[in-house]
Design an enzyme around this catalytic site. Structure first.
Site, short mmCIF file in Angstrom:
data_model
loop_
_atom_site.label_atom_id
_atom_site.label_comp_id
_atom_site.label_asym_id
_atom_site.label_seq_id
_atom_site.Cartn_x
_atom_site.Cartn_y
_atom_site.Cartn_z
N GLY A 154 -27.83 38.82 78.97
CA GLY A 154 -27.78 37.65 79.83
C GLY A 154 -27.61 36.40 78.98
O GLY A 154 -27.10 36.44 77.86
N SER A 177 -23.71 46.81 82.95
CA SER A 177 -22.30 47.15 82.76
C SER A 177 -21.77 46.38 81.56
O SER A 177 -22.41 45.45 81.08
CB SER A 177 -21.48 46.80 84.02
OG SER A 177 -21.55 45.40 84.27
N ILE A 232 -38.53 38.81 72.89
CA ILE A 232 -38.61 37.42 73.33
C ILE A 232 -38.37 37.35 74.84
O ILE A 232 -37.94 36.32 75.36
CB ILE A 232 -37.59 36.53 72.57
CG1 ILE A 232 -36.20 37.18 72.55
CG2 ILE A 232 -38.09 36.25 71.16
CD1 ILE A 232 -35.12 36.28 71.99
N ARG A 234 -40.23 39.52 78.29
CA ARG A 234 -41.52 39.59 78.95
C ARG A 234 -42.26 40.81 78.43
O ARG A 234 -41.66 41.82 78.08
CB ARG A 234 -41.36 39.69 80.47
CG ARG A 234 -40.55 38.58 81.09
CD ARG A 234 -41.23 37.25 80.99
NE ARG A 234 -42.11 37.00 82.11
CZ ARG A 234 -42.76 35.87 82.32
NH1 ARG A 234 -42.63 34.88 81.47
NH2 ARG A 234 -43.53 35.71 83.36
N ASP A 258 -43.37 37.87 70.75
CA ASP A 258 -43.77 36.55 71.26
C ASP A 258 -44.53 36.65 72.57
O ASP A 258 -45.05 35.65 73.05
CB ASP A 258 -42.52 35.67 71.44
CG ASP A 258 -42.86 34.23 71.79
OD1 ASP A 258 -43.73 33.65 71.10
OD2 ASP A 258 -42.26 33.69 72.74
N GLU A 263 -51.94 38.25 77.81
CA GLU A 263 -52.02 37.10 76.90
C GLU A 263 -52.75 35.92 77.56
O GLU A 263 -52.68 35.76 78.78
CB GLU A 263 -50.62 36.69 76.44
CG GLU A 263 -49.71 36.23 77.57
CD GLU A 263 -48.29 35.95 77.11
OE1 GLU A 263 -47.73 34.94 77.58
OE2 GLU A 263 -47.72 36.74 76.31
N HIS A 281 -46.34 33.17 72.40
CA HIS A 281 -45.49 32.93 73.57
C HIS A 281 -44.97 31.49 73.56
O HIS A 281 -45.20 30.72 74.50
CB HIS A 281 -46.24 33.22 74.87
CG HIS A 281 -45.33 33.41 76.05
ND1 HIS A 281 -45.71 34.06 77.20
CD2 HIS A 281 -44.04 33.02 76.27
CE1 HIS A 281 -44.71 34.08 78.07
NE2 HIS A 281 -43.68 33.44 77.52
#
Length: 315
Positions: A154, A177, A232, A234, A258, A263, A281
């Site tokens: 993304g 894809s 980096i 979730r 991260d 957390e 984070h």
């Protein structure tokens, strides 16, 4: 005209809080001693929720706000917002993409460099006198020219891959894809196969029920005892128990993380591992980006209550 009532799930910096207070009637849920009583009191007045990606808004909070119209998320991740509850009631949801993309990609690549070259330990080697007493720091591994895998191409994954190309790395990626804009990079649909051909595996997926623990024992073991996992995205995208076991036993070479389950109270097993780089984070944690994120949260709320199109809608 009275200010719209907004339920605020967590604290913001003053540069965000002050303009929010100027435009909206903010109700600070995170300061409530009796959260249920607080919601019972202010919930019926609430027309909007201002939240952060990790805090979200669950079904019970949404149900306590019968006049809720919009949820504005400070962050790109919106997996902690109950989207099904929002869809059922026609509640709009926004997030803050794009403004944080490049900073997150920067930190991901920096984590790879720091961990691969042992820079944290090397600084200690200098400061504690080991350089003078013991000589040169133990050799580490190069980055340039090696194989990188990007799980999720993304916005952030694309920017990570662009940066990795500057290190002359062999880049491959997995996504739903193949992407037309990524013709210079190899598409590998199976995350296990991607990990198997990678020295460094970047996790840059958006989180959802479909991606929960997508990086499980098979992916981690495919990456192998010489491989590095960089997350980096979730925490839910990785099976932390499988990750910890692999780091402890040497099935995985190293990790740079991260984000963590629970957390900031992460699993204490992480704290004793010599082969993991831990970050709090803060991939989007620059002044410039955090100010832009806060402005986008406000701008989405302002647009909604002015009857204008949302700037960055999720729903």
């Amino acid at each position: 005209m009275s200010k719209p009532d907004i339920l605020q799930m967590g604290p913001y910096p003053d540069w965000d809080q002050v303009p929010l207070e100027q435009s909206f009637h903010m109700h600070r849920y995170f300061e409530a001693a009796d959260e249920a009583g607080f919601l019972a009191d202010v919930g019926p007045k609430v027309r909007g929720i201002a939240t952060r990606g990790e805090l979200g808004a669950n079904a019970s909070i949404i149900a306590a706000c019968p006049n809720l119209e919009v949820i504005s998320v400070y962050g790109v991740g919106f997996d902690a917002v109950d989207l099904a509850a929002c869809r059922a009631r026609g509640i709009r949801v926004t997030n803050t993409p794009d403004v944080l993309t490049n900073d997150v990609a920067d930190l991901g690549v920096a984590m790879m460099l720091v961990q691969s070259r042992g820079m944290i330990g090397a600084e200690t080697w200098v400061k504690d006198g080991s350089w003078a007493a013991k000589g040169l720091y133990p050799l580490k591994r190069r980055v340039w020219g090696r194989r990188a895998g990007v799980l999720g191409l993304g916005r952030i994954g694309f920017e990570v891959a662009k940066r990795l190309a500057g290190f002359d790395m062999e880049i491959a990626y997995s996504d739903v894809s193949a992407k037309d804009f990524a013709k210079d990079w190899e598409f590998i649909a199976d995350p296990v196969a991607l990990a198997q051909r990678s020295d460094f595996l970047f996790v840059t997926l958006a989180a959802s029920t479909a991606t929960r623990h997508i990086v499980g024992a098979k992916v981690i073991e495919a990456l192998g005892p010489e491989g590095m996992l960089i997350n980096i995205s979730r925490a839910s995208n990785i099976d932390e128990e499988a990750l910890l076991e692999a780091l402890e036993t040497g099935k995985l070479g190293s990790a740079a993380l991260d984000v963590f389950e629970g957390e900031p109270n992460l699993n204490p097993r992480f704290l004793t591992l010599p082969n993991v780089l831990l970050q709090p984070h803060h991939a989007s944690g620059t002044l410039e980006t955090r100010q832009a994120m806060g402005k986008l949260v406000r701008d989405n709320l302002t647009a909604h209550f002015a009857g204008e199109a949302l700037l960055t809608p999720v729903l």
